[in-house]
Enzyme design. Structure first.
Site, short mmCIF file in Angstrom:
data_model
loop_
_atom_site.label_atom_id
_atom_site.label_comp_id
_atom_site.label_asym_id
_atom_site.label_seq_id
_atom_site.Cartn_x
_atom_site.Cartn_y
_atom_site.Cartn_z
N THR A 149 0.73 -1.23 -0.09
CA THR A 149 -0.07 -0.10 -0.11
C THR A 149 0.73 1.35 0.04
O THR A 149 2.06 1.29 0.51
CB THR A 149 -1.00 -0.02 1.38
OG1 THR A 149 -1.60 1.30 1.25
CG2 THR A 149 -0.18 -0.31 2.42
N TYR A 174 -1.69 0.23 10.10
CA TYR A 174 -1.71 -0.46 8.85
C TYR A 174 -0.57 -0.35 7.87
O TYR A 174 -0.27 -1.27 7.29
CB TYR A 174 -3.12 0.03 8.09
CG TYR A 174 -3.34 -0.41 6.59
CD1 TYR A 174 -3.56 -1.68 6.40
CD2 TYR A 174 -3.35 0.43 5.44
CE1 TYR A 174 -3.68 -2.11 5.13
CE2 TYR A 174 -3.41 0.06 4.07
CZ TYR A 174 -3.91 -1.13 4.14
OH TYR A 174 -3.67 -1.63 2.80
#
Ligand code: UDP
Length: 327
Positions: free
Chosen positions: A117, A141
């Site tokens: 990501t 995350y």
């Protein structure tokens, strides 16, 4: 036929990847614990229910299908939640991935495609990111995904496990054929929440923060169509099959849109007003995340076809109106 183990194949991106793999002549084997995925989304190959924290179960699936590659999508991915319960992210994402990587090595599965990501880059105001940009995540995350990238590099060194890492920006849109689409429970992503607010399925959208250092004060993101994104994954798999080196590719469009701009586009596409309110910032959000994609275009031959904001909202709206995996 060549089997590809797709973790998270019952989820939004994973289900689109299974469709793309099956069109490219592979058999996608979905491995999913159905915590955030939907069994109804598994349409393109066998389904194996399992959890990445259960190593014997992963070994069993490798033994049964002898996949030629892994595509690893399964992960918890809510930025806000990762700030309030980080342990859940470190355990599920990092420990689960470590189990999977070790199982792939043990089963002599040579190719690993990993869904990382842009959140690994963190907040780097007004910079167009690329693969060499610093990785300084500001939420758990992003930190969990960066850790998995590091694990893959270590296993390349120790065991020769070759990998392609895709760092994606904000994924949007849906399969134009309407076979699969986006449906999270709970939903936290901007575009589906906005479409729900437009047709009264939920209350007004809240804009998380209007005091960012951007032209209109709201966060800027780079939106990529899910179908273009999974096309890149198939190209990444072929890259590994051709024996090429491990590589990182950023998948963005180079164009950023603020939350307010996404609202405006949604109103134009749907011809309906978006009810919204302005609220405080959400913990963990970066100001701006935008990336070029020249490496993917030049080296993989990636050609995004549907990644205009108008097309993504049009496809998401069509999917939104034709139904989903309501339990
Ligand atoms: N966002 C928002 N309201 C919402 C959900 C998201 O203002 O109800 C904003 C969020 O702060 C971010 C952008 O929309 O700037 C995209 O958020 P999303 O959760 O869709 O993806 P993320 O960027 O977190 O991966």
């Amino acid at each position: 036929m060549s089997n590809v183990l797709v973790t998270g194949g019952a989820g939004y991106i994973g289900s689109h990847a299974c469709k793309a793999l099956s069109h490219a002549g592979f058999t996608p084997i979905t491995f999913d614990n159905l915590v955030t995925g939907w069994q109804d989304a598994v349409k393109f190959g066998p389904f194996e229910k399992g959890d990445l924290l259960d190593r014997p179960r992963i070994d069993q699936v490798f033994a049964q299908y002898a996949p030629i590659a892994v595509m690893h999508f399964a992960a918890l991915s809510q930025v806000g939640e990762s700030m309030s319960v980080p342990g859940k992210y470190w355990r599920n994402n990092v420990m689960g991935s470590l189990n999977l990587i070790e199982a792939a090595v043990a089963a002599n599965c040579p190719n690993f495609v990993f869904s990382s990501t842009c959140a690994t880059h963190g907040d780097q105001d007004n910079v167009i990111l690329d693969e060499d940009s610093a990785q300084i995540p500001i939420n758990a995350y992003g930190a969990s995904k960066r850790a998995i990238e590091d694990i893959l590099r270590d296993f390349q060194g120790s065991d020769g496990l070759r990998h392609v890492i895709f760092r994606y920006f904000n994924v949007a849109g849906a399969d134009p054929d309407g076979e699969v689409g986006e449906f999270h429970q709970p939903e936290t992503h901007l575009i589906p929440l906005m479409l729900d607010a437009i047709d009264g399925k939920r209350d007004a959208l809240t804009i998380f923060g209007t005091d960012y250092n951007t032209p209109d004060g709201t966060c800027i993101r780079d939106y990529v169509h899910v179908c273009d994104l999974v096309d890149a994954h198939v190209l990444g798999l072929k890259w590994l099959q051709e024996g090429k080196q491990s590589r990182v590719f950023n998948l963005g469009t180079g164009a950023g849109f603020s939350v307010r701009e996404v609202i405006e586009h949604s109103q134009t596409v749907t011809n309906r007003p978006v009810p919204y309110a302005e609220g405080p910032r959400r913990a963990g959000d970066c100001t701006k995340l935008v990336s070029g994609s020249s490496r993917a275009v030049n080296e993989l031959g990636w050609k995004p076809h549907r990644s205009t904001l108008k097309q993504m909202i049009t496809d998401a709206w069509r999917w939104h109106q034709t139904g989903h995996y309501d339990a």
